[in-house]
Design a protein around this motif. Sequence first.
Motif, PDB file in Angstrom:
ATOM      1  N   TYR A 181       5.468  -5.551 -22.788  1.00 30.19           N
ATOM      2  CA  TYR A 181       5.665  -7.000 -22.702  1.00 30.19           C
ATOM      3  C   TYR A 181       6.023  -7.444 -21.283  1.00 30.19           C
ATOM      4  N   SER A 182       5.960  -6.522 -20.317  1.00 29.33           N
ATOM      5  CA  SER A 182       6.374  -6.852 -18.947  1.00 29.33           C
ATOM      6  C   SER A 182       5.437  -7.840 -18.267  1.00 29.33           C
ATOM      7  N   PHE A 183       4.232  -8.013 -18.827  1.00 30.36           N
ATOM      8  CA  PHE A 183       3.283  -8.944 -18.220  1.00 30.36           C
ATOM      9  C   PHE A 183       3.350 -10.330 -18.843  1.00 30.36           C
ATOM     10  N   ALA A 184       4.302 -10.576 -19.733  1.00 30.46           N
ATOM     11  CA  ALA A 184       4.360 -11.829 -20.480  1.00 30.46           C
ATOM     12  C   ALA A 184       4.470 -13.052 -19.581  1.00 30.46           C
ATOM     13  N   GLU A 185       5.131 -12.913 -18.434  1.00 26.73           N
ATOM     14  CA  GLU A 185       5.280 -14.065 -17.543  1.00 26.73           C
ATOM     15  C   GLU A 185       3.950 -14.536 -16.982  1.00 26.73           C
ATOM     16  N   ASN A 186       2.947 -13.660 -16.969  1.00 28.53           N
ATOM     17  CA  ASN A 186       1.626 -14.038 -16.469  1.00 28.53           C
ATOM     18  C   ASN A 186       0.785 -14.754 -17.523  1.00 28.53           C
ATOM     19  N   LEU A 187       1.241 -14.754 -18.780  1.00 26.32           N
ATOM     20  CA  LEU A 187       0.413 -15.218 -19.887  1.00 26.32           C
ATOM     21  C   LEU A 187       0.999 -16.450 -20.566  1.00 26.32           C
ATOM     22  N   ASN A 188       0.107 -17.187 -21.216  1.00 26.70           N
ATOM     23  CA  ASN A 188       0.537 -18.346 -21.990  1.00 26.70           C
ATOM     24  C   ASN A 188      -0.429 -18.535 -23.159  1.00 26.70           C
ATOM     25  N   VAL A 189       0.040 -19.147 -24.234  1.00 29.99           N
ATOM     26  CA  VAL A 189      -0.814 -19.483 -25.362  1.00 29.99           C
ATOM     27  C   VAL A 189      -1.407 -20.858 -25.093  1.00 29.99           C
ATOM     28  N   GLU A 190      -2.692 -20.893 -24.811  1.00 29.71           N
ATOM     29  CA  GLU A 190      -3.326 -22.166 -24.458  1.00 29.71           C
ATOM     30  C   GLU A 190      -3.725 -22.978 -25.682  1.00 29.71           C
ATOM     31  N   ARG A 191      -4.148 -22.280 -26.757  1.00 30.23           N
ATOM     32  CA  ARG A 191      -4.672 -23.015 -27.909  1.00 30.23           C
ATOM     33  C   ARG A 191      -4.651 -22.137 -29.148  1.00 30.23           C
ATOM     34  N   ILE A 192      -4.469 -22.747 -30.314  1.00 36.43           N
ATOM     35  CA  ILE A 192      -4.582 -22.058 -31.598  1.00 36.43           C
ATOM     36  C   ILE A 192      -5.609 -22.808 -32.430  1.00 36.43           C
ATOM     37  N   ASP A 193      -6.617 -22.099 -32.889  1.00 36.48           N
ATOM     38  CA  ASP A 193      -7.668 -22.687 -33.721  1.00 36.48           C
ATOM     39  C   ASP A 193      -7.586 -22.100 -35.126  1.00 36.48           C
ATOM     40  N   PHE A 194      -7.991 -22.893 -36.093  1.00 35.92           N
ATOM     41  CA  PHE A 194      -7.941 -22.467 -37.494  1.00 35.92           C
ATOM     42  C   PHE A 194      -9.288 -22.756 -38.154  1.00 35.92           C
ATOM     43  N   CYS A 195      -9.772 -21.802 -38.953  1.00 34.92           N
ATOM     44  CA  CYS A 195     -11.031 -21.984 -39.681  1.00 34.92           C
ATOM     45  C   CYS A 195     -10.760 -21.839 -41.174  1.00 34.92           C
ATOM     46  N   SER A 196     -10.857 -22.928 -41.889  1.00 31.52           N
ATOM     47  CA  SER A 196     -10.571 -22.917 -43.330  1.00 31.52           C
ATOM     48  C   SER A 196     -11.750 -22.421 -44.151  1.00 31.52           C
ATOM     49  N   PHE A 197     -12.925 -22.292 -43.526  1.00 33.60           N
ATOM     50  CA  PHE A 197     -14.117 -21.898 -44.273  1.00 33.60           C
ATOM     51  C   PHE A 197     -14.251 -20.387 -44.406  1.00 33.60           C
ATOM     52  N   GLY A 198     -13.639 -19.630 -43.497  1.00 35.10           N
ATOM     53  CA  GLY A 198     -13.753 -18.178 -43.554  1.00 35.10           C
ATOM     54  C   GLY A 198     -13.010 -17.600 -44.746  1.00 35.10           C
ATOM     55  N   ASN A 199     -13.483 -16.438 -45.220  1.00 32.22           N
ATOM     56  CA  ASN A 199     -12.835 -15.791 -46.356  1.00 32.22           C
ATOM     57  C   ASN A 199     -11.376 -15.479 -46.064  1.00 32.22           C
ATOM     58  N   SER A 200     -11.100 -15.032 -44.847  1.00 36.41           N
ATOM     59  CA  SER A 200      -9.735 -14.654 -44.488  1.00 36.41           C
ATOM     60  C   SER A 200      -8.981 -15.795 -43.819  1.00 36.41           C
ATOM     61  N   GLN A 201      -9.589 -16.991 -43.753  1.00 32.78           N
ATOM     62  CA  GLN A 201      -8.983 -18.180 -43.155  1.00 32.78           C
ATOM     63  C   GLN A 201      -8.275 -17.835 -41.838  1.00 32.78           C
ATOM     64  N   PRO A 202      -9.069 -17.461 -40.835  1.00 31.35           N
ATOM     65  CA  PRO A 202      -8.484 -16.913 -39.604  1.00 31.35           C
ATOM     66  C   PRO A 202      -7.891 -17.960 -38.666  1.00 31.35           C
ATOM     67  N   PHE A 203      -6.931 -17.505 -37.890  1.00 32.36           N
ATOM     68  CA  PHE A 203      -6.444 -18.240 -36.731  1.00 32.36           C
ATOM     69  C   PHE A 203      -6.967 -17.524 -35.489  1.00 32.36           C
ATOM     70  N   ARG A 204      -7.515 -18.280 -34.569  1.00 36.03           N
ATOM     71  CA  ARG A 204      -7.991 -17.728 -33.305  1.00 36.03           C
ATOM     72  C   ARG A 204      -7.032 -18.168 -32.197  1.00 36.03           C
ATOM     73  N   ILE A 205      -6.460 -17.201 -31.508  1.00 38.62           N
ATOM     74  CA  ILE A 205      -5.447 -17.471 -30.491  1.00 38.62           C
ATOM     75  C   ILE A 205      -6.077 -17.305 -29.113  1.00 38.62           C
ATOM     76  N   ARG A 206      -5.967 -18.346 -28.299  1.00 36.90           N
ATOM     77  CA  ARG A 206      -6.506 -18.281 -26.938  1.00 36.90           C
ATOM     78  C   ARG A 206      -5.356 -18.038 -25.968  1.00 36.90           C
ATOM     79  N   ILE A 207      -5.421 -16.882 -25.275  1.00 36.45           N
ATOM     80  CA  ILE A 207      -4.405 -16.474 -24.300  1.00 36.45           C
ATOM     81  C   ILE A 207      -4.974 -16.667 -22.898  1.00 36.45           C
ATOM     82  N   ILE A 208      -4.198 -17.280 -22.024  1.00 34.74           N
ATOM     83  CA  ILE A 208      -4.673 -17.532 -20.665  1.00 34.74           C
ATOM     84  C   ILE A 208      -3.719 -16.910 -19.644  1.00 34.74           C
TER      85      ILE A 208
END
Length: 374
Positions: A104-131
């Motif tokens: 986790y030492s690189f956490a300061e370089n990263l951020n969560v830019e966006r969270i997407d959700f798809c209700s149509f998929g069987n597993s109803q996934p969340f897609r996490i965009r890391i920048i």
Amino acid sequence: MHWDRLYFRQCMRIVPQKAAPPSRKKPIFPVSEKLRVYLKNYGREIILPIEYQDLIHFTYARPLIDKDGQETAWEQVSYDMREWEFLKDGLLKCYAILKTEGDYSFAENLNVERIDFCSFGNSQPFRIRIINVNNGNYDHFYIKKADANRIYGLEWEHLLATSRVTFFTYGQTLIEEHIAGIPGDIFIRDYLESPDTNKVRLLKTFVKFNESCFIRLLGDMRSYNFVVDITPDIEGTQYNIRAIDFDQQCYEGRLRLYLPQFAKENYPIVKEVVKHLDSESIKQYQAEERSRTAYRIATERYRVRELMDAMLPDELSSDEKIEQLKYELANYYHNFRFVKARTMGKILKIHLKQMLMPSMRSVLKNAKGRNRQL
């Protein structure tokens, strides 16, 4: 005779017990105790800092628009600020687990830019965009409901396919890395007829991909469920087709649903196969894929055996679909052993032996020959 026409004729002789229609929405099958033990033994089941249920309680969602201004199947979701810091920290730790073994030492370089959700998929996934905040480079990973079919599909992909895949489970949560490539439907639309596309190399890859899916009974490989990875080579371009949806691992009852060549969405590629590849070349590429898979099984034989032992008693489909698939395979191969199968795991075990045993014999014979030389 071309591969698709020959197979269509063979399928006409199949008389299943009861025909089941293709599934519109696959139910979630829970992770069994035997599968959970396997996942723990091989480092797949670990304690995650965040679970699927933590992401469900978003406060707002709006359609995600693509670069052409069109709505996609995904929604961009937002959360209450009181929850956001907890979610952000947990998601960055999940990304670290996937990419740097939890460093986790690189956490300061990263951020969560966006969270997407798809209700149509069987597993109803969340897609996490890391920048990466230092250079703007971004990556994605996914958080989904843990589904036994998908987990088996991911693990068979990791063991038998040309590329490895990273994923972890925790209770009812599954996290997966992003599999990079051009979605198949976009590739067919924008690249298939491009003068820069080496069609013969692409079609060879599709034949092998078709064979690989059938060997391990991975279903529903319509064009939007796989990606095409393009790699410039010394002379020309190489292609690799990779599955990105594993929900239909050993689930469907219709044999043809395990062969991407029969998906109408893939017809433009199949048409090119019939046009550009002769039957002997197709047989050669199929034999190459069976041989490659046999080598992978021989290399990972102990892990493959443990995975199969977990899968044999597992509930992965309905009784109706199991009955249909085993009778279709029994008629296709003229092999009565399929009829005795009571689970999808047993059907897969018989199917692997049916397709790979000649190649396995050659692999073992060659291995013994090398050992004698040493």
